[in-house]
Design an enzyme around this catalytic site. Structure first.
Site, PDB file in Angstrom:
ATOM      1  N   ASP A  34       0.817  -1.216   0.000  1.00  0.00           N
ATOM      2  CA  ASP A  34       0.000   0.000   0.000  1.00  0.00           C
ATOM      3  C   ASP A  34       0.846   1.261   0.000  1.00  0.00           C
ATOM      4  O   ASP A  34       0.704   2.139  -0.862  1.00  0.00           O
ATOM      5  CB  ASP A  34      -0.940   0.017   1.213  1.00  0.00           C
ATOM      6  N   ARG A  64      -1.176   1.379  16.480  1.00  0.00           N
ATOM      7  CA  ARG A  64      -1.502   2.513  15.617  1.00  0.00           C
ATOM      8  C   ARG A  64      -1.402   3.879  16.308  1.00  0.00           C
ATOM      9  O   ARG A  64      -0.879   4.824  15.726  1.00  0.00           O
ATOM     10  CB  ARG A  64      -2.891   2.326  14.994  1.00  0.00           C
ATOM     11  N   ASP A  69      -7.908   0.499  10.731  1.00  0.00           N
ATOM     12  CA  ASP A  69      -6.718   1.321  10.952  1.00  0.00           C
ATOM     13  C   ASP A  69      -6.913   2.768  10.533  1.00  0.00           C
ATOM     14  O   ASP A  69      -6.319   3.676  11.113  1.00  0.00           O
ATOM     15  CB  ASP A  69      -5.516   0.729  10.217  1.00  0.00           C
ATOM     16  N   SER A  93      -2.329 -10.153   3.425  1.00  0.00           N
ATOM     17  CA  SER A  93      -2.210  -8.854   4.073  1.00  0.00           C
ATOM     18  C   SER A  93      -1.718  -9.112   5.489  1.00  0.00           C
ATOM     19  O   SER A  93      -2.388  -9.789   6.267  1.00  0.00           O
ATOM     20  CB  SER A  93      -3.568  -8.140   4.092  1.00  0.00           C
TER      21      SER A  93
END
Length: 406
Positions: A18, A98, A127, A179
């Site tokens: 990404d 995060r 996220d 992923s």
């Protein structure tokens, strides 16, 4: 802010699929803006290798690699451990990483005078919320760019095509394109065959698991460990004083070797859909089990029950990206009060994916062998008669009413 006014962007950069294609995409779609890549080191180890070369080659002007490992463990993982916080059995490995990364992003964005912060989270995931709520807390006026909510790319296959067309180097291929998210606490796997809930995870396939082995491949003899805690924080492993970070890393090795910490779950995402993931959390699973074991002897009944109830709320707050909220702060105060007595030693036996209790000791233990024994004790069993009469009085009165005796 208008696109034409955005000249410098700080990008949350992992070097994965990404974020790798986002650098050329930003330059194409935001007037060839300067892109400053920021990678938060939360223990992803080999994933950081060659990151600077890759970022610069892809078009970034510079790369910051922030060592957040100590902060991550002490200020994010430990509060969740003390709270016993989970989300549907998931030990929050991505969730509590995060906010610390997003906080680091804001620090660099303010230092560099950036016009916007960009992340590579999809519009389907959790996220995006975790990053953006943290950014709003520390920089409420900072514009946020989320390419997945703008571009025409619709799948990871199209991402790979974009990367190949723009000569972006990738470590993955179309066949092993899970992923993944990795840090010192866990590794997650999503996508490919796991999207069909009828498929068993390929635990025994070489290369699938990275932090350990399948329980079927674990040793035929158990491994005993002892953990010491002070006020809910692990401070020693097998008698050796260590930092919480060192203990996690050591337990990852011990737990992984014994097939500990695998979780296959269909969880309820914040955005409304169900999603399947396989998690590896060997050290974390051991710490949660040990901490819970110690609390069984140190917390009184009402505190333990209320804490278990509030741990669900705590886990939901962390999962939903609401780390920097008044409720989370209030719950931390409650948890810290409960942890004043969570000091002692726990012995566990690790065997083929199982964590088996093997002993617990605490100077604050509320367990009394002298009272609980089935042998002779000072406990007056006749006391229970009056207790039962009072405890059962409402039931007796209702029965008398139903029978016309009142």
């Amino acid at each position: 802010m208008e696109k034409k006014d955005i000249k410098k962007v700080v990008l949350a950069y992992s070097g994965g699929l990404d974020t790798s294609i986002i650098i050329p995409w930003l330059k194409e779609n935001y007037n060839n803006c300067e892109v400053i890549a920021v990678s938060g080191n939360v223990g992803q180890a080999d994933e950081l290798e060659g990151l600077e070369e890759k970022a610069l080659k892809t078009g970034a002007s510079k790369l910051y690699v922030l060592d957040l490992t100590e902060e991550y463990v002490d200020d994010y993982i430990m509060p969740c451990l003390k709270a016993g916080a989970k989300y549907e059995d998931y030990l929050l490995g991505t969730s509590h990483a995060r906010p610390v990364i997003a906080k680091g992003l804001v620090d660099i964005a303010l230092k560099e005078g950036a016009d916007a912060i960009c992340h590579g989270c999809t519009g389907k995931g959790n996220d995006q919320v975790r990053f953006e709520l943290t950014i709003k807390h520390f920089a409420p006026d900072m514009p946020i760019i989320a390419p997945w909510r703008e571009w025409s790319i619709k799948s990871r296959e199209e991402e790979i095509e974009y990367a190949e067309a723009h000569n972006v180097p990738l470590k993955i291929n179309r066949e092993t394109n899970y992923s993944k998210d990795k840090n010192l606490w866990h590794l997650s796997h999503e996508g490919l065959d796991l999207e069909d809930t009828g498929n068993e995870p390929m635990y025994e396939k070489p290369g699938f698991l990275e932090m350990g082995v399948s329980p079927l491949q674990a040793p035929d003899v158990p491994t005993y460990i002892e953990l010491d805690f002070e006020k809910g924080i692990p401070v020693a492993l097998d008698g050796k004083k260590m930092s919480a970070k060192e203990i996690i890393l050591a337990l990852n090795e011990l737990g992984g070797a014994n097939g500990i910490g695998l979780l296959d779950i269909v969880e309820n995402r914040l955005v409304g859909m169900k999603c399947r993931g396989v998690y590896e959390t060997p050290g974390g699973a051991i710490l949660y089990a040990a901490h819970d074991y110690l609390e069984t002897v140190t917390l009184d009944k009402m505190t333990a029950h209320k804490k278990a109830e509030l741990s669900i709320t705590y886990g939901e707050l962390v999962y939903n990206g609401q780390w920097f909220t008044p409720l989370k702060e209030a719950l931390d105060a409650f948890v810290d009060k409960t942890q004043e007595v969570v000091t002692g030693k726990v012995r566990l036996k690790l065997y083929k994916g199982n964590i088996i209790k093997a002993g617990v000791w605490s100077p604050y233990s509320l367990y009394s062998e002298a009272i609980a024994t089935f042998g002779e004790s000072d406990y007056n069993q006749k006391d229970s008669e009056g207790f039962i009469n009072l405890f059962g009085l409402p039931i007796k009165v209702k029965a008398m009413l139903d029978q016309g005796k009142l």
